[in-house]
Motif scaffolding. Structure first.
Motif, mmCIF file in Angstrom:
data_model
loop_
_atom_site.group_PDB
_atom_site.id
_atom_site.type_symbol
_atom_site.label_atom_id
_atom_site.label_comp_id
_atom_site.label_asym_id
_atom_site.label_seq_id
_atom_site.Cartn_x
_atom_site.Cartn_y
_atom_site.Cartn_z
ATOM 1 N N ASP A 1 -9.718 12.253 -6.167
ATOM 2 C CA ASP A 1 -8.344 11.821 -5.910
ATOM 3 C C ASP A 1 -8.259 10.360 -5.496
ATOM 4 N N ASP A 2 -9.197 9.891 -4.685
ATOM 5 C CA ASP A 2 -9.106 8.500 -4.227
ATOM 6 C C ASP A 2 -9.328 7.507 -5.363
ATOM 7 N N VAL A 3 -10.005 7.917 -6.425
ATOM 8 C CA VAL A 3 -10.243 7.019 -7.559
ATOM 9 C C VAL A 3 -8.970 6.837 -8.375
ATOM 10 N N TRP A 4 -8.308 7.941 -8.762
ATOM 11 C CA TRP A 4 -7.092 7.767 -9.551
ATOM 12 C C TRP A 4 -5.978 7.151 -8.711
ATOM 13 N N HIS A 5 -5.988 7.432 -7.407
ATOM 14 C CA HIS A 5 -5.003 6.795 -6.526
ATOM 15 C C HIS A 5 -5.243 5.287 -6.458
ATOM 16 N N ALA A 6 -6.507 4.882 -6.394
ATOM 17 C CA ALA A 6 -6.843 3.448 -6.367
ATOM 18 C C ALA A 6 -6.397 2.766 -7.661
ATOM 19 N N LEU A 7 -6.487 3.465 -8.780
ATOM 20 C CA LEU A 7 -6.019 2.896 -10.045
ATOM 21 C C LEU A 7 -4.509 2.671 -10.009
ATOM 22 N N ILE A 8 -3.775 3.612 -9.458
ATOM 23 C CA ILE A 8 -2.324 3.451 -9.319
ATOM 24 C C ILE A 8 -2.003 2.247 -8.436
ATOM 25 N N VAL A 9 -2.734 2.090 -7.342
ATOM 26 C CA VAL A 9 -2.520 0.944 -6.449
ATOM 27 C C VAL A 9 -2.829 -0.353 -7.191
ATOM 28 N N ALA A 10 -3.932 -0.380 -7.944
ATOM 29 C CA ALA A 10 -4.299 -1.586 -8.690
ATOM 30 C C ALA A 10 -3.224 -1.947 -9.716
ATOM 31 N N ILE A 11 -2.712 -0.967 -10.426
ATOM 32 C CA ILE A 11 -1.657 -1.227 -11.419
ATOM 33 C C ILE A 11 -0.392 -1.720 -10.727
ATOM 34 N N SER A 12 -0.026 -1.103 -9.624
ATOM 35 C CA SER A 12 1.202 -1.511 -8.935
ATOM 36 C C SER A 12 1.088 -2.916 -8.358
ATOM 37 N N ASN A 13 -0.132 -3.370 -8.088
ATOM 38 C CA ASN A 13 -0.342 -4.704 -7.531
ATOM 39 C C ASN A 13 -0.609 -5.770 -8.598
ATOM 40 N N ALA A 14 -0.521 -5.402 -9.863
ATOM 41 C CA ALA A 14 -0.790 -6.345 -10.954
ATOM 42 C C ALA A 14 0.392 -6.383 -11.920
ATOM 43 N N PRO A 15 1.498 -7.025 -11.528
ATOM 44 C CA PRO A 15 2.696 -7.034 -12.368
ATOM 45 C C PRO A 15 2.458 -7.525 -13.797
ATOM 46 N N ASP A 16 1.533 -8.460 -13.987
ATOM 47 C CA ASP A 16 1.280 -8.988 -15.326
ATOM 48 C C ASP A 16 0.613 -7.974 -16.245
ATOM 49 N N LEU A 17 0.045 -6.909 -15.674
ATOM 50 C CA LEU A 17 -0.643 -5.904 -16.474
ATOM 51 C C LEU A 17 0.074 -4.558 -16.520
ATOM 52 N N GLN A 18 1.234 -4.460 -15.902
ATOM 53 C CA GLN A 18 1.931 -3.174 -15.833
ATOM 54 C C GLN A 18 2.394 -2.688 -17.203
ATOM 55 N N GLY A 19 2.938 -3.553 -18.017
ATOM 56 C CA GLY A 19 3.360 -3.168 -19.362
ATOM 57 C C GLY A 19 2.173 -2.732 -20.200
ATOM 58 N N TYR A 20 1.106 -3.522 -20.160
ATOM 59 C CA TYR A 20 -0.108 -3.166 -20.894
ATOM 60 C C TYR A 20 -0.663 -1.837 -20.398
ATOM 61 N N SER A 21 -0.667 -1.643 -19.100
ATOM 62 C CA SER A 21 -1.199 -0.404 -18.520
ATOM 63 C C SER A 21 -0.416 0.815 -18.976
#
Length: 85
Positions: A7-27
């Motif tokens: 759970d902490d791994v997929w949660h960390a991915l969500i946090v990383a995506i939410s903190n990277a606005p330039d990559l949100q569309g690509y994600s």
């Protein structure tokens, strides 16, 4: 496989995506593509559904396209079908 991701791994991915606005569309587009080919992986489903909820407009409108991406067409109707059983 994806069903054994902690759970902490997929949660960390969500946090990383939410903190990277330039990559949100690509994600959201990348996750959508992956989900369409492999929807049985629980962690992939969790992250994809979260991203669709947060960044679905970027998927439907091809917002934030990177130069290396091919445009994709996802109608609002197809997008909404993810949230209706």
């Amino acid at each position: 496989g994806g069903n054994f991701v902690k759970d902490d791994v997929w949660h960390a991915l969500i946090v990383a995506i939410s903190n990277a606005p330039d990559l949100q569309g690509y994600s959201v587009r990348s996750l959508y593509r992956a989900f369409r080919t492999s929807s049985e992986q629980v962690s992939l489903v969790r992250v994809t559904v979260w991203c669709l909820g947060e960044y679905g407009e970027m998927l439907v409108n091809n917002v934030g396209m990177l130069e290396v991406e091919e445009p994709m067409t996802v109608s609002a109707q197809i997008f909404l079908s993810f949230f209706v059983y």
